[in-house]
Design a protein around this motif. Structure first.
Motif, PDB file in Angstrom:
ATOM      1  N   UNK A 138       0.861  -1.202   0.000  1.00 38.35           N
ATOM      2  CA  UNK A 138       0.000   0.000   0.000  1.00 38.35           C
ATOM      3  C   UNK A 138       0.890   1.243   0.000  1.00 38.35           C
ATOM      4  N   UNK A 139       0.612   2.147  -0.921  1.00 45.13           N
ATOM      5  CA  UNK A 139       1.232   3.467  -0.933  1.00 45.13           C
ATOM      6  C   UNK A 139       0.118   4.497  -0.806  1.00 45.13           C
ATOM      7  N   UNK A 140       0.240   5.397   0.140  1.00 44.34           N
ATOM      8  CA  UNK A 140      -0.692   6.529   0.184  1.00 44.34           C
ATOM      9  C   UNK A 140      -0.018   7.707  -0.515  1.00 44.34           C
ATOM     10  N   UNK A 141      -0.713   8.227  -1.526  1.00 37.38           N
ATOM     11  CA  UNK A 141      -0.129   9.282  -2.355  1.00 37.38           C
ATOM     12  C   UNK A 141      -1.166  10.355  -2.650  1.00 37.38           C
ATOM     13  N   UNK A 142      -1.713  11.016  -1.614  1.00 41.57           N
ATOM     14  CA  UNK A 142      -2.671  12.093  -1.889  1.00 41.57           C
ATOM     15  C   UNK A 142      -2.034  13.144  -2.785  1.00 41.57           C
ATOM     16  N   UNK A 185       6.938   6.467   6.067  1.00 46.75           N
ATOM     17  CA  UNK A 185       6.200   5.210   5.956  1.00 46.75           C
ATOM     18  C   UNK A 185       4.724   5.442   5.620  1.00 46.75           C
ATOM     19  N   UNK A 186       3.985   4.353   5.471  1.00 55.53           N
ATOM     20  CA  UNK A 186       2.563   4.434   5.159  1.00 55.53           C
ATOM     21  C   UNK A 186       1.866   5.379   6.140  1.00 55.53           C
ATOM     22  N   UNK A 187       1.048   6.272   5.626  1.00 55.87           N
ATOM     23  CA  UNK A 187       0.343   7.275   6.425  1.00 55.87           C
ATOM     24  C   UNK A 187       0.989   8.639   6.377  1.00 55.87           C
ATOM     25  N   UNK A 188       2.291   8.686   6.046  1.00 53.39           N
ATOM     26  CA  UNK A 188       2.987   9.978   6.033  1.00 53.39           C
ATOM     27  C   UNK A 188       2.470  10.878   4.915  1.00 53.39           C
ATOM     28  N   UNK A 189       2.066  10.271   3.810  1.00 52.85           N
ATOM     29  CA  UNK A 189       1.500  11.085   2.738  1.00 52.85           C
ATOM     30  C   UNK A 189       0.220  11.774   3.168  1.00 52.85           C
ATOM     31  N   UNK A 190      -0.628  11.055   3.913  1.00 50.73           N
ATOM     32  CA  UNK A 190      -1.883  11.646   4.369  1.00 50.73           C
ATOM     33  C   UNK A 190      -1.638  12.764   5.383  1.00 50.73           C
ATOM     34  N   UNK A 191      -0.657  12.590   6.247  1.00 53.29           N
ATOM     35  CA  UNK A 191      -0.330  13.656   7.196  1.00 53.29           C
ATOM     36  C   UNK A 191       0.149  14.892   6.440  1.00 53.29           C
ATOM     37  N   UNK A 192       0.976  14.687   5.417  1.00 58.07           N
ATOM     38  CA  UNK A 192       1.444  15.814   4.612  1.00 58.07           C
ATOM     39  C   UNK A 192       0.269  16.506   3.920  1.00 58.07           C
ATOM     40  N   UNK A 193      -0.709  15.721   3.463  1.00 58.05           N
ATOM     41  CA  UNK A 193      -1.871  16.320   2.791  1.00 58.05           C
ATOM     42  C   UNK A 193      -2.695  17.158   3.768  1.00 58.05           C
ATOM     43  N   UNK A 194      -2.705  16.776   5.038  1.00 56.32           N
ATOM     44  CA  UNK A 194      -3.385  17.607   6.042  1.00 56.32           C
ATOM     45  C   UNK A 194      -2.763  19.005   6.062  1.00 56.32           C
ATOM     46  N   UNK A 195      -1.431  19.043   6.079  1.00 55.84           N
ATOM     47  CA  UNK A 195      -0.744  20.339   6.060  1.00 55.84           C
ATOM     48  C   UNK A 195      -1.057  21.084   4.762  1.00 55.84           C
ATOM     49  N   UNK A 196      -1.025  20.361   3.654  1.00 56.47           N
ATOM     50  CA  UNK A 196      -1.348  20.969   2.355  1.00 56.47           C
ATOM     51  C   UNK A 196      -2.732  21.601   2.372  1.00 56.47           C
ATOM     52  N   UNK A 197      -3.726  20.867   2.895  1.00 54.99           N
ATOM     53  CA  UNK A 197      -5.102  21.381   2.875  1.00 54.99           C
ATOM     54  C   UNK A 197      -5.280  22.541   3.845  1.00 54.99           C
ATOM     55  N   UNK A 198      -4.497  22.581   4.910  1.00 56.36           N
ATOM     56  CA  UNK A 198      -4.526  23.761   5.788  1.00 56.36           C
ATOM     57  C   UNK A 198      -4.099  25.000   5.004  1.00 56.36           C
ATOM     58  N   UNK A 199      -3.062  24.845   4.183  1.00 53.54           N
ATOM     59  CA  UNK A 199      -2.588  25.978   3.373  1.00 53.54           C
ATOM     60  C   UNK A 199      -3.595  26.315   2.283  1.00 53.54           C
ATOM     61  N   UNK A 200      -4.076  25.279   1.574  1.00 55.23           N
ATOM     62  CA  UNK A 200      -4.986  25.518   0.446  1.00 55.23           C
ATOM     63  C   UNK A 200      -6.306  26.113   0.919  1.00 55.23           C
ATOM     64  N   UNK A 201      -6.914  25.503   1.953  1.00 56.29           N
ATOM     65  CA  UNK A 201      -8.213  26.004   2.424  1.00 56.29           C
ATOM     66  C   UNK A 201      -8.125  27.434   2.922  1.00 56.29           C
ATOM     67  N   UNK A 202      -7.114  27.718   3.727  1.00 58.49           N
ATOM     68  CA  UNK A 202      -6.930  29.089   4.210  1.00 58.49           C
ATOM     69  C   UNK A 202      -6.601  30.026   3.045  1.00 58.49           C
ATOM     70  N   UNK A 203      -5.847  29.487   2.062  1.00 57.62           N
ATOM     71  CA  UNK A 203      -5.464  30.311   0.919  1.00 57.62           C
ATOM     72  C   UNK A 203      -6.644  30.707   0.053  1.00 57.62           C
ATOM     73  N   UNK A 204      -7.595  29.801  -0.141  1.00 56.35           N
ATOM     74  CA  UNK A 204      -8.781  30.152  -0.914  1.00 56.35           C
ATOM     75  C   UNK A 204      -9.550  31.287  -0.238  1.00 56.35           C
TER      76      UNK A 204
END
Length: 617
Positions: A138-142, A185-204
């Motif tokens: 399994x690879x998580x790649x948001x 490891x597995x799950x780290x991509x999803x944690x990174x996407x949380x940070x990404x969405x904090x930036x994107x949502x606030x940015x919009x």
């Protein structure tokens, strides 16, 4: 390790892993088309079958379920809405996990790459269970970047998983993403996407508020990106998203408002779990929550600027009117879609007489012009007698319309309950995200004295009832349009299928306004009101050949509410059909007059809350 993957040609023929793709939505479609263009063999599955058409036309093959995708693939790709959707696709009936032990050794998939944005803890759990059961990695790649970036192979992928499995996935990821970063490891991509969405949502929200400020101040708002380019305020959001907002360019959508709201809520939950407070994210979630709450779940995320427009326009109002959900309205584009009653030369018998004025396009801009005086918070589109050969096409068109224009909010779809193929039609309609219920007008007599029980096509017809019995399986309500002299059959239907919510259309059609006619209508309504799973739309009160009769209709509205109660009645306009007999203002003002003496809580129920509850806004 950060690697923008090497850009060679497609993998040599005979060495390419077979790919499967689960989830052909906005992003899944764009990613699948990109992979097909790059020469990958691709098998696809989607819960909503019509969404597959573009990728099948481009050369993909279709699987019947997620398990079949895994059986016919070496690597399974997945991009679905949320954590429950991933769980259903992997662990549900006919899911990927049913491919069995030994995946990768005997022809089944050996690796799953999940591009969805879901919970990191759930990702780790799903990955461990899938490996234990099937041996599949399994690879998580948001991902981030939107459909346009996907078509160009320019996505950003935030990857979690084992290095060896990332190497196996490298060629696939290289054709989809220009920036692939292994975060752990597995799950780290999803944690990174949380940070990404904090930036994107606030940015919009930052872009919407900057545009709102610039327009209110009267400066050249379109010039702002060029003016600020290269300074500390510059960003991809300013150069790419802000211009779309400024031009009100909401089609094709970058994504849906409900999706970004879902992501922002996930950011809040993740932060709270770490004991953190993020006021900027909280504000972005509140703003998108308010916008989605107005009926804009399927609107483009860029259209959040509309929330600020509405607030500015309402700024000088002395007293804010109560919000209204219009529980019954229609749209049609006669150049794009076929509605036999509107398109065919021969008119049908119609209760308002000549309906030639309706033989024109009616779209959200027309509706907004008609309702400009009123605070419309959302609408329920009721099927508009679309071509019965393809009823799901009307629903798909409405979803595209809502993404582009912000209306309608939800819909009541078409399905002919006595059709031998109704089970398939209901299944296809039920998975569409806007669908809340079904309407199929049962056979009805033209006059009370002609009413007979048991007619073919009526609510007593066994074939019709077999179709009706399937509604509860899909959690669908039923919009019932029938005259009051058939409400005894409606009562029996409600009694026999208590799990299905019935919403009677057009006040049960009290066309006969004689003393005797209204007495019979009231008696029929009173009998039906005894069924607890029935509600009443107050609409369709026009009379042919005369303006909307306010004085007479106020009395009818009050009688209907008295019989059914303020908690089971809801306002509806039936626009544009009722434009034949009255303006929206006349209809709305008459309804407001009829309920003016009721407490505010009941007025709010009648105008908004009952519709929101019954149609699950």
């Amino acid at each position: 390790m950060t690697a923008a993957a090497e850009r060679g040609g497609p993998p040599p023929a005979g060495t390419r892993p077979r790919l499967g793709f689960i989830g052909i939505g906005l992003m899944g479609t764009a990613m699948s088309l990109r992979l097909l263009e790059r020469g990958w063999p691709l098998t696809v599955w989607n819960r909503e079958r019509p969404a597959l058409d573009p990728v099948l036309a481009a050369g993909a093959s279709e699987a019947g379920c997620p398990r079949e995708v895994a059986e016919r693939s070496d690597i399974v790709l997945m991009c679905v809405l949320d954590t429950p959707a991933v769980e259903a696709c992997v662990w549900g009936e006919q899911g990927v996990a049913e491919v069995g032990a030994g995946a990768g050794a005997g022809g089944g998939a050996r690796l799953l790459i999940d591009f969805s944005t879901i919970d990191a803890g759930a990702t780790r759990d799903f990955a461990a269970r899938l490996r234990a059961r099937t041996g599949m990695g399994w690879i998580d790649a948001p991902i981030s970047g939107g459909p346009s970036a996907a078509r160009q192979g320019a996505l950003t992928a935030m990857v979690g998983g084992e290095a060896a499995e990332l190497a196996a996935a490298a060629a696939v990821l290289a054709d989809l993403a220009g920036n692939v970063t292994h975060m752990g490891p597995v799950g780290a991509g999803q944690v990174t996407k949380v940070v990404n969405q904090a930036i994107v949502g606030s940015g919009f929200i930052a872009m919407a508020e900057a545009l709102h400020l610039a327009e209110a101040a009267g400066i050249d708002a379109a010039a702002l990106p060029a003016c600020l380019g290269g300074g500390l305020a510059d960003s991809v959001l300013l150069q790419r998203i802000y211009p779309l907002m400024q031009r009100r360019a909401f089609d094709p959508p970058l994504g849906y408002a409900r999706q970004l709201l879902k992501d922002l809520k996930a950011v809040k939950g993740f932060a709270h779990g770490l004991g953190l407070s993020l006021p900027g994210v909280e504000n972005a979630a509140e703003r998108f929550g308010a916008y989605v709450g107005q009926g804009n779940a399927m609107a483009d995320i860029v259209s959040i600027i509309r929330l600020y427009e509405q607030e500015r326009q309402a700024g000088g109002a002395a007293a804010e009117p109560l919000p209204v959900i219009d529980a019954h309205q229609h749209f049609w584009d006669l150049g794009e879609n076929h509605h036999p009653w509107l398109c065919d030369a021969e008119p049908i018998p119609f209760r308002y007489g000549d309906y030639g004025a309706l033989r024109r396009n009616y779209l959200p801009a027309d509706y907004r012009a008609d309702t400009a005086r009123h605070r419309i918070a959302g609408t329920v589109h009721v099927e508009a007698e679309f071509d019965p050969a393809n009823p799901v096409a009307e629903t798909a068109w409405l979803e595209r319309l809502a993404a582009r224009e912000g209306l309608p909010t939800v819909c009541v779809a078409q399905a002919r309950l006595d059709d031998p193929e109704v089970a398939a039609v209901l299944a296809a309609q039920a998975v569409r995200p806007m669908v809340r219920g079904i309407r199929h007008k049962p056979r009805a007599a033209a006059r009370p004295e002609e009413a007979r029980r048991g007619a073919p096509g009526s609510m007593d017809d066994p074939a019709w009832r077999r179709g009706y019995a399937l509604l509860s399986k899909h959690g669908l309500s039923f919009d019932l349009q029938t005259p009051w002299w058939h409400l005894d059959a409606a009562h029996d239907l409600a009694r026999d299928f208590p799990e299905t919510q019935i919403i009677v259309n057009h006040t049960a059609l009290p066309a006969d306004r004689s003393v005797e006619g209204l007495r019979a209508w009231r008696a029929a309504l009173a009998g039906l009101a005894r069924a607890p799973n029935v509600a009443l739309k107050i609409s369709g009160l026009g009379l042919p050949g005369q303006p909307w009769p306010a004085a007479a209709n106020v009395a009818v509205i009050r009688d209907a509410i008295t019989l059914f109660g303020a908690d089971r009645c809801l306002f509806a306009s039936n626009y544009p059909v009722d434009s034949l007999v009255g303006s929206f203002d006349a209809i709305m003002d008459g309804f407001l007059q009829a309920i003016a003496d009721r407490p505010e809580a009941e007025r709010r129920q009648l105008l908004h809350d009952n519709a929101a509850r019954l149609y699950r806004f």
